[in-house]
Design a protein around this motif. Sequence first.
Motif, PDB file in Angstrom:
ATOM      1  N   UNK A 279     -13.954  -6.770 -21.088  1.00 23.13           N
ATOM      2  CA  UNK A 279     -15.107  -7.504 -21.598  1.00 23.13           C
ATOM      3  C   UNK A 279     -15.986  -6.526 -22.357  1.00 23.13           C
ATOM      4  N   UNK A 280     -16.316  -6.877 -23.598  1.00 26.55           N
ATOM      5  CA  UNK A 280     -17.142  -6.012 -24.441  1.00 26.55           C
ATOM      6  C   UNK A 280     -18.526  -6.645 -24.597  1.00 26.55           C
ATOM      7  N   UNK A 281     -19.493  -6.121 -23.881  1.00 19.50           N
ATOM      8  CA  UNK A 281     -20.856  -6.601 -24.033  1.00 19.50           C
ATOM      9  C   UNK A 281     -21.473  -6.052 -25.303  1.00 19.50           C
ATOM     10  N   UNK A 282     -21.975  -6.928 -26.178  1.00 16.19           N
ATOM     11  CA  UNK A 282     -22.437  -6.461 -27.482  1.00 16.19           C
ATOM     12  C   UNK A 282     -23.946  -6.622 -27.684  1.00 16.19           C
ATOM     13  N   UNK A 283     -24.472  -7.834 -27.546  1.00 18.97           N
ATOM     14  CA  UNK A 283     -25.859  -8.095 -27.912  1.00 18.97           C
ATOM     15  C   UNK A 283     -26.557  -8.811 -26.768  1.00 18.97           C
ATOM     16  N   UNK A 284     -27.859  -8.575 -26.696  1.00 22.07           N
ATOM     17  CA  UNK A 284     -28.645  -9.283 -25.684  1.00 22.07           C
ATOM     18  C   UNK A 284     -30.032  -9.487 -26.244  1.00 22.07           C
ATOM     19  N   UNK A 285     -30.794 -10.320 -25.589  1.00 21.92           N
ATOM     20  CA  UNK A 285     -32.189 -10.483 -25.965  1.00 21.92           C
ATOM     21  C   UNK A 285     -32.849 -11.512 -25.068  1.00 21.92           C
ATOM     22  N   UNK A 286     -34.188 -11.488 -25.032  1.00 24.95           N
ATOM     23  CA  UNK A 286     -34.938 -12.456 -24.233  1.00 24.95           C
ATOM     24  C   UNK A 286     -36.177 -12.882 -25.009  1.00 24.95           C
ATOM     25  N   UNK A 287     -36.635 -14.085 -24.742  1.00 21.49           N
ATOM     26  CA  UNK A 287     -37.877 -14.577 -25.329  1.00 21.49           C
ATOM     27  C   UNK A 287     -38.998 -14.590 -24.303  1.00 21.49           C
ATOM     28  N   UNK A 288     -38.613 -14.506 -23.025  1.00 23.60           N
ATOM     29  CA  UNK A 288     -39.568 -14.361 -21.925  1.00 23.60           C
ATOM     30  C   UNK A 288     -39.036 -13.269 -21.013  1.00 23.60           C
ATOM     31  N   UNK A 289     -39.853 -12.295 -20.669  1.00 25.82           N
ATOM     32  CA  UNK A 289     -39.370 -11.146 -19.911  1.00 25.82           C
ATOM     33  C   UNK A 289     -39.655 -11.302 -18.424  1.00 25.82           C
ATOM     34  N   UNK A 290     -38.724 -10.816 -17.615  1.00 20.43           N
ATOM     35  CA  UNK A 290     -38.863 -10.785 -16.162  1.00 20.43           C
ATOM     36  C   UNK A 290     -38.361  -9.430 -15.668  1.00 20.43           C
ATOM     37  N   UNK A 291     -38.873  -8.983 -14.536  1.00 21.18           N
ATOM     38  CA  UNK A 291     -38.359  -7.765 -13.937  1.00 21.18           C
ATOM     39  C   UNK A 291     -36.867  -7.923 -13.638  1.00 21.18           C
ATOM     40  N   UNK A 292     -36.099  -6.916 -14.039  1.00 23.31           N
ATOM     41  CA  UNK A 292     -34.660  -6.831 -13.772  1.00 23.31           C
ATOM     42  C   UNK A 292     -33.833  -7.842 -14.570  1.00 23.31           C
ATOM     43  N   UNK A 293     -34.438  -8.569 -15.505  1.00 20.35           N
ATOM     44  CA  UNK A 293     -33.689  -9.563 -16.279  1.00 20.35           C
ATOM     45  C   UNK A 293     -32.594  -8.901 -17.113  1.00 20.35           C
ATOM     46  N   UNK A 294     -32.905  -7.762 -17.714  1.00 17.75           N
ATOM     47  CA  UNK A 294     -31.914  -7.069 -18.544  1.00 17.75           C
ATOM     48  C   UNK A 294     -30.716  -6.650 -17.703  1.00 17.75           C
ATOM     49  N   UNK A 295     -30.959  -6.067 -16.529  1.00 19.88           N
ATOM     50  CA  UNK A 295     -29.863  -5.606 -15.682  1.00 19.88           C
ATOM     51  C   UNK A 295     -28.973  -6.770 -15.257  1.00 19.88           C
ATOM     52  N   UNK A 296     -29.596  -7.876 -14.878  1.00 24.50           N
ATOM     53  CA  UNK A 296     -28.818  -9.026 -14.418  1.00 24.50           C
ATOM     54  C   UNK A 296     -28.008  -9.642 -15.559  1.00 24.50           C
TER      55      UNK A 296
END
Length: 375
Positions: A279-296
């Motif tokens: 699995x190749x993870x390429x792009x991510x993003x959020x419009x509302x931020x939460x603690x640990x959201x990026x890691x999850x």
Amino acid sequence: MTVHILNSLQQIGAREWDGLLPATAQPFQQHAFLSCLEDSGSAAPGSGWQCSHRLWRGERGDVQAVLPAWVKSHSRGEYVFDWAWADACQRAGIAYYPKLLSGVPFTPVVGERLLGQQSALVALLEQGVAQLVEQGLSSWHINFTLPEEGTLLAGQQGWLQRLGCQFHWYNHGYRDFQDFLDSFTSRKRKQLRKEREQLAGQGLEFDWRRGAELSEAEWDFVYACYANTYWVRGQQPYLTRLFFSLLAERMPQLIRVVLARQHGRPVAMAFSLQGTGCLYGRYWGCLTDFNFLHFETCLYQGIDWAIAQGLARFDAGAQGEHKLIRGFEPQLTESWHYLCHPGLRAAVADFLQQERPAVQAYAEQARQALPYRQG
């Protein structure tokens, strides 16, 4: 026979191009992916990427070897950083741009770069190097090569190897995410579990989709999230909105998108491609931020998916020491560089000789920070 230069992927058919790829090749060298970059204007002359693929045909006109390549007027979107080399050239009055780059634009993934028969590739490399000065190019850079390609390049005169370090997750036969967690030390296991529980307590749920399962409105959301990661830093996104629509049309079977929702409202996404065993993870993003959201969204969901699908590896992108304590192991990468100016070549060779043991030591030191139990 001479090297042919393609100024557009439209000059070669997908079957002819993809016929040079091994069956297990990662998705990013496929004609479909590269043509999406070109046709969407993401990797195009207007953004400083002039298509200049090097191609070698046999006596009967059959394609025997290809090196994907672009003439570059800058060093953005490459992830093998040569800004210091360019600055040194500017101070010395040496033109560093334009240069030739072989790789995948905006995609720091190790994979096939030298496509085709070895004898044809050697001829292509030798003749291609001999033509650099005549074509007004200062150098040729081949990024994120496979080890066997490094062996071939090491045998060619003048090519310099550079090492880098990424962090990849490997599936050591885990039954599920809990089985993966059980391989951690107690303290690190509790830390990771706490992160996931805290996020779940905020009403967040995750939904995996394949390419054909996303509506245009959902693709609008995916792009808004992706673009926002650049806009918040005052930068322009590398990829255009059209790129995602073209990719969904041309290779939907490889697309994997996880959508994060809070009480039914989408708030974040991570975009991946699934290749053979990886699995190749390429792009991510959020419009509302939460603690640990990026890691999850970017890491734990990808690990969950890889285990469920029986994938051997998860490549979640370049850099990121935060991946270490979450089980991603250091992995050395290679790039190769041919510099026409003899003084520049000598200076860079000396720099790389000093940098190499430092990168190797860094990777070994990083391995000591992994969270796994010993024995």
